[in-house]
Design a protein around this motif. Sequence first.
Motif, PDB file in Angstrom:
ATOM      1  N   THR A 126     -16.189 -31.796  -4.985  1.00  0.00           N
ATOM      2  CA  THR A 126     -16.419 -30.487  -4.409  1.00  0.00           C
ATOM      3  C   THR A 126     -17.539 -29.800  -5.178  1.00  0.00           C
ATOM      4  O   THR A 126     -17.955 -30.283  -6.233  1.00  0.00           O
ATOM      5  N   VAL A 127     -18.021 -28.704  -4.647  1.00  0.00           N
ATOM      6  CA  VAL A 127     -19.005 -27.863  -5.328  1.00  0.00           C
ATOM      7  C   VAL A 127     -18.390 -26.478  -5.473  1.00  0.00           C
ATOM      8  O   VAL A 127     -18.103 -25.811  -4.469  1.00  0.00           O
ATOM      9  N   GLU A 159     -20.125 -36.547   1.206  1.00  0.00           N
ATOM     10  CA  GLU A 159     -20.013 -35.172   1.689  1.00  0.00           C
ATOM     11  C   GLU A 159     -18.896 -34.463   0.929  1.00  0.00           C
ATOM     12  O   GLU A 159     -17.714 -34.733   1.157  1.00  0.00           O
ATOM     13  N   PRO A 160     -19.214 -33.550   0.015  1.00  0.00           N
ATOM     14  CA  PRO A 160     -18.184 -32.894  -0.795  1.00  0.00           C
ATOM     15  C   PRO A 160     -17.178 -32.111   0.056  1.00  0.00           C
ATOM     16  O   PRO A 160     -17.500 -31.624   1.141  1.00  0.00           O
ATOM     17  N   PRO A 187     -14.193 -41.944   4.656  1.00  0.00           N
ATOM     18  CA  PRO A 187     -15.361 -41.175   4.201  1.00  0.00           C
ATOM     19  C   PRO A 187     -16.322 -42.048   3.398  1.00  0.00           C
ATOM     20  O   PRO A 187     -15.904 -42.849   2.560  1.00  0.00           O
ATOM     21  N   ALA A 188     -17.602 -41.883   3.646  1.00  0.00           N
ATOM     22  CA  ALA A 188     -18.616 -42.648   2.918  1.00  0.00           C
ATOM     23  C   ALA A 188     -18.635 -42.224   1.449  1.00  0.00           C
ATOM     24  O   ALA A 188     -18.475 -41.046   1.126  1.00  0.00           O
ATOM     25  N   LEU A 189     -18.839 -43.192   0.572  1.00  0.00           N
ATOM     26  CA  LEU A 189     -18.867 -42.935  -0.867  1.00  0.00           C
ATOM     27  C   LEU A 189     -20.288 -42.940  -1.393  1.00  0.00           C
ATOM     28  O   LEU A 189     -21.144 -43.696  -0.921  1.00  0.00           O
ATOM     29  N   ARG A 190     -20.518 -42.102  -2.411  1.00  0.00           N
ATOM     30  CA  ARG A 190     -21.831 -42.082  -3.058  1.00  0.00           C
ATOM     31  C   ARG A 190     -21.805 -42.789  -4.409  1.00  0.00           C
ATOM     32  O   ARG A 190     -22.861 -43.001  -5.023  1.00  0.00           O
ATOM     33  N   THR A 191     -20.619 -43.153  -4.894  1.00  0.00           N
ATOM     34  CA  THR A 191     -20.512 -43.909  -6.138  1.00  0.00           C
ATOM     35  C   THR A 191     -19.936 -45.287  -5.830  1.00  0.00           C
ATOM     36  O   THR A 191     -19.060 -45.427  -4.976  1.00  0.00           O
ATOM     37  N   HIS A 192     -20.437 -46.289  -6.538  1.00  0.00           N
ATOM     38  CA  HIS A 192     -20.025 -47.665  -6.267  1.00  0.00           C
ATOM     39  C   HIS A 192     -19.907 -48.436  -7.583  1.00  0.00           C
ATOM     40  O   HIS A 192     -20.653 -48.187  -8.536  1.00  0.00           O
ATOM     41  N   VAL A 193     -18.974 -49.363  -7.613  1.00  0.00           N
ATOM     42  CA  VAL A 193     -18.745 -50.187  -8.805  1.00  0.00           C
ATOM     43  C   VAL A 193     -19.662 -51.403  -8.756  1.00  0.00           C
ATOM     44  O   VAL A 193     -19.682 -52.130  -7.759  1.00  0.00           O
TER      45      VAL A 193
END
Length: 239
Positions: free
Chosen positions: A46-47, A108-109, A131-137
């Motif tokens: 979130t922001v 998308e926060p 939901p699409a992720l912006r961080t990946h392992v």
Amino acid sequence: MKSGMAMILATLLALAFPCGALAESASAEDAPTNILIAYFTWADNTVVEDAGAAIDSALEHYDNMGDASSGVDATSSASVLAPGNTAVMAGYIHDLVGGDLFSIQVEEPYSSVYDECLDRASDELADNARPALRTHVENMEQYDIVFLGMPNWWYSCPMAVLTFVEEYDFSGKTVVPFVAHGTGGISGSVRDMSASLPEDCTVLEPVGVYRPDIAACQPVIEEWLRSLDLPIELEAVEE
């Protein structure tokens, strides 16, 4: 008055658990490298433009739900400010087992207003969304043991957790769930997450911690870890 006190107490909590301390891999040279501690927390998704208003919106929701809390516990239970409940739990696990920490974050926060966040979470659950992720392992294949943390949202796990689980091949891995929750307990969060894992993935007994108890849950985490059948030697943690 409640808003001002909430901001002060939230600041104290953030200082006690700085976000940066939970974002790095284990520093000990002999720490296991085959352990991943992945977690989803509202605070990282979130922001927050108005910290006091964000906390007040969460506390108002708890009051409406009859989820009574007060003082520092009420503020820390809001989870909207860094580090967030599951990040605190992840930090305690990391202290004991080492490994790598990873924050699951969406592109998308979510809103920092509690009811708006819950409305979106409800819609995503109803739609079985991913939901699409912006961080990946990177190099998930190197991890044999994955601790997976989540809040209990709408008696299930956040749909972003399912996005994470389905992004990788968990075949042959051991998954160890941990959950931050309200009065509903862990509910179906672990069950629904586990349903997305392959059959040859081992899911161990989860631990659930009630929101107001998060900041002081280190002994609970340690007792839980020692009860599990894991090939891990736990580190000594100074009181």
